[in-house]
Scaffold this active site. Structure first.
Site, mmCIF file in Angstrom:
data_model
loop_
_atom_site.group_PDB
_atom_site.id
_atom_site.type_symbol
_atom_site.label_atom_id
_atom_site.label_comp_id
_atom_site.label_asym_id
_atom_site.label_seq_id
_atom_site.Cartn_x
_atom_site.Cartn_y
_atom_site.Cartn_z
ATOM 1 N N GLU A 112 -4.202 -5.194 21.150
ATOM 2 C CA GLU A 112 -5.251 -5.497 22.126
ATOM 3 C C GLU A 112 -4.717 -5.387 23.550
ATOM 4 O O GLU A 112 -5.373 -4.835 24.448
ATOM 5 C CB GLU A 112 -5.780 -6.924 21.906
ATOM 6 N N THR A 114 19.676 5.271 -13.631
ATOM 7 C CA THR A 114 19.236 6.201 -12.581
ATOM 8 C C THR A 114 20.330 6.330 -11.520
ATOM 9 O O THR A 114 20.621 7.425 -11.040
ATOM 10 C CB THR A 114 17.935 5.686 -11.926
ATOM 11 N N ASP A 129 21.503 10.084 -11.421
ATOM 12 C CA ASP A 129 20.931 10.803 -10.274
ATOM 13 C C ASP A 129 21.788 10.670 -9.018
ATOM 14 O O ASP A 129 21.739 11.533 -8.152
ATOM 15 C CB ASP A 129 19.537 10.259 -9.928
ATOM 16 N N ARG A 141 8.004 5.408 1.369
ATOM 17 C CA ARG A 141 9.302 4.786 1.555
ATOM 18 C C ARG A 141 9.453 4.152 2.937
ATOM 19 O O ARG A 141 10.192 3.196 3.117
ATOM 20 C CB ARG A 141 10.380 5.847 1.357
ATOM 21 N N ALA A 152 7.560 9.376 -10.999
ATOM 22 C CA ALA A 152 7.134 10.778 -11.044
ATOM 23 C C ALA A 152 7.356 11.263 -12.468
ATOM 24 O O ALA A 152 8.457 11.132 -13.008
ATOM 25 C CB ALA A 152 7.946 11.612 -10.069
HETATM 26 C C1 AOF Z 1 -2.844 -9.278 16.965
HETATM 27 N N1 AOF Z 1 -2.576 -8.011 17.375
HETATM 28 O O1 AOF Z 1 -1.322 -6.192 17.405
HETATM 29 C C2 AOF Z 1 -0.636 -7.949 16.029
HETATM 30 C C3 AOF Z 1 -0.960 -9.243 15.552
HETATM 31 O O2 AOF Z 1 5.279 -12.977 17.213
HETATM 32 P P1 AOF Z 1 4.048 -12.312 17.726
HETATM 33 O O3 AOF Z 1 3.488 -12.980 18.965
HETATM 34 O O4 AOF Z 1 4.200 -10.837 17.919
HETATM 35 O O5 AOF Z 1 2.895 -12.550 16.642
HETATM 36 C C4 AOF Z 1 2.999 -11.980 15.376
HETATM 37 C C5 AOF Z 1 1.782 -12.386 14.584
HETATM 38 O O6 AOF Z 1 0.590 -11.946 15.243
HETATM 39 C C6 AOF Z 1 1.785 -11.706 13.218
HETATM 40 O O7 AOF Z 1 2.399 -12.522 12.261
HETATM 41 C C7 AOF Z 1 0.299 -11.515 12.957
HETATM 42 O O8 AOF Z 1 -0.305 -12.683 12.445
HETATM 43 C C8 AOF Z 1 -0.245 -11.264 14.352
HETATM 44 N N2 AOF Z 1 -0.176 -9.823 14.643
HETATM 45 N N3 AOF Z 1 -2.071 -9.849 16.014
HETATM 46 O O9 AOF Z 1 -3.771 -9.893 17.457
HETATM 47 C C9 AOF Z 1 -1.509 -7.332 16.963
HETATM 48 N N4 AOF Z 1 0.475 -7.291 15.609
HETATM 49 ZN ZN ZN Z 2 -2.116 -10.734 19.242
#
Ligand code: AOF
Ligand code: ZN
Length: 338
Positions: free
Chosen positions: A53, A197, A201, A185, A155
């Protein structure tokens, strides 16, 4: 841009720009729309950095007052590494917020929406909900259950074989399917393989399609085998699986990818630790009684002992078919039917 769904799809696309780079945070995208035009876009690049945001607000070329925000995840409502996005949206004068999925993080869950509503912002939810949720199953499970999301990837040939009796397995699937595995991954905080494996591998199991990929998974062998860069662990029973998964979660591993062989695949399924199965089927019939089957483990007595899958999906990668589904009773299945 027209239509809430189209705006949310764009926000999802933005969120995916950071595919595999945000752990232990979720992938989040945000689009700001005013007078039918996108005036700002952003996504969460990596943990510790701005939230989607705030990125979108910072990208605005014009005044965002009165704009509508489309966010894939409920805006956060308290201070972590970043200040609350609810405050940022309110301070910017955003008039409408459309949210794709709720944030199950107990620190925010539902509160973000409530705070926005109390500030007089029109809030709606559920636009492209499933796609927004599926973007963050590993984060959702980790934040609520303190365990990594577990994906079993195999696979195999059409007749369910993963190698000849001597262990020749390169390659069953083609380049496109293997490219998709690289993509998968990238989400993995850890990768697990069986000792057989590892011995036969001697795989690397690294992300190679992006040079200097910064989030290489930790690598583990179930059982004992010497392979540089891998750690051997003992997974004899459900208790040892549980402590392994708890340990991974405490190291901020959001997703464990199990990549075979058959014996480990069977045991992981029988230990009920797998949330999602992703199988690639090559248009080949290997035949042979000694050819290695895609799953081993103990022999079930009845067909009703079979594990069922939900949301059975298919997609072609070159000539190979990827079939995936959520294991019934697993975390994802329960979450989807909550
Ligand atoms: C949002 N927008 O882009 C994200 C969110 O430690 P902080 O402040 O970065 O918060 C991490 C927490 O915020 C994460 O565990 C999740 O609940 C939320 N992530 N929230 O509004 C974002 N990445
Ligand atoms: Zn946030």
């Amino acid at each position: 841009m027209n239509g809430a769904a189209a705006c949310m799809r764009r926000a999802i696309e933005l969120a995916k720009t950071a595919w595999g780079r945000t752990a232990p945070n979720p992938m989040v995208g945000c689009v700001l729309v005013k007078n039918g035009r996108i005036i700002g876009e952003g996504y969460h690049h990596r943990a510790g950095e701005f939230h989607a945001e705030v990125e979108a607000l910072r990208s605005c070329k014009c005044d965002p007052v009165g704009a509508a925000a489309f966010v894939t995840l409920e805006p956060c409502s308290s201070t972590g590494h970043q200040g609350p996005c609810t405050e940022a949206l309110i301070a910017a004068g955003i008039s409408r917020v459309t949210v794709g999925s709720l944030d199950p993080n107990p620190a925010h869950a539902g509160r973000g929406l409530e705070i926005l509503r109390q500030a007089g912002i029109q809030v709606s939810t559920g636009v492209c909900r499933e796609a927004c949720e599926e973007l963050n199953y590993p984060f959702f499970k980790w934040i609520t259950r303190h365990r990594p999301y577990v994906v079993l990837k195999m696979a195999m040939t059409l007749d369910g074989r993963i190698a000849t009796s001597s262990g020749d397995s390169k390659w069953i699937t083609g380049e496109e399917a293997r490219g998709d595995v690289q993509h998968l991954r990238k989400l993995a905080g850890a990768i697990l393989i069986g000792s057989e494996t590892a011995r036969i591998d001697r795989p690397q199991l690294t992300v190679r399609d992006v040079p200097d990929w910064p989030c290489q998974p930790k690598r583990f062998i179930a059982g004992h085998a010497e392979l540089p860069g891998f750690t051997s662990i003992d997974l004899a029973d459900e208790a040892s699986w549980n402590s392994f998964l708890a340990e991974l979660a405490s190291e901020e591993c959001l997703m464990l990818l199990i990549e075979g062989g058959g014996e480990l695949a069977g045991r992981a399924l029988q230990a009920h630790v797998v949330d999602e199965a992703v199988f690639y089927v090559a248009p080949k019939l290997l035949t042979g009684r000694g050819s290695r089957p895609v799953t081993g483990g103990k022999d079930p007595e009845k067909l009703t002992d079979a594990l069922d899958l939900d949301e059975f999906r298919t997609k072609y990668f070159g000539g190979d078919l990827r079939i995936s589904g959520y294991i019934k009773g697993g975390w994802a299945d329960v979450y989807r039917h909550r």
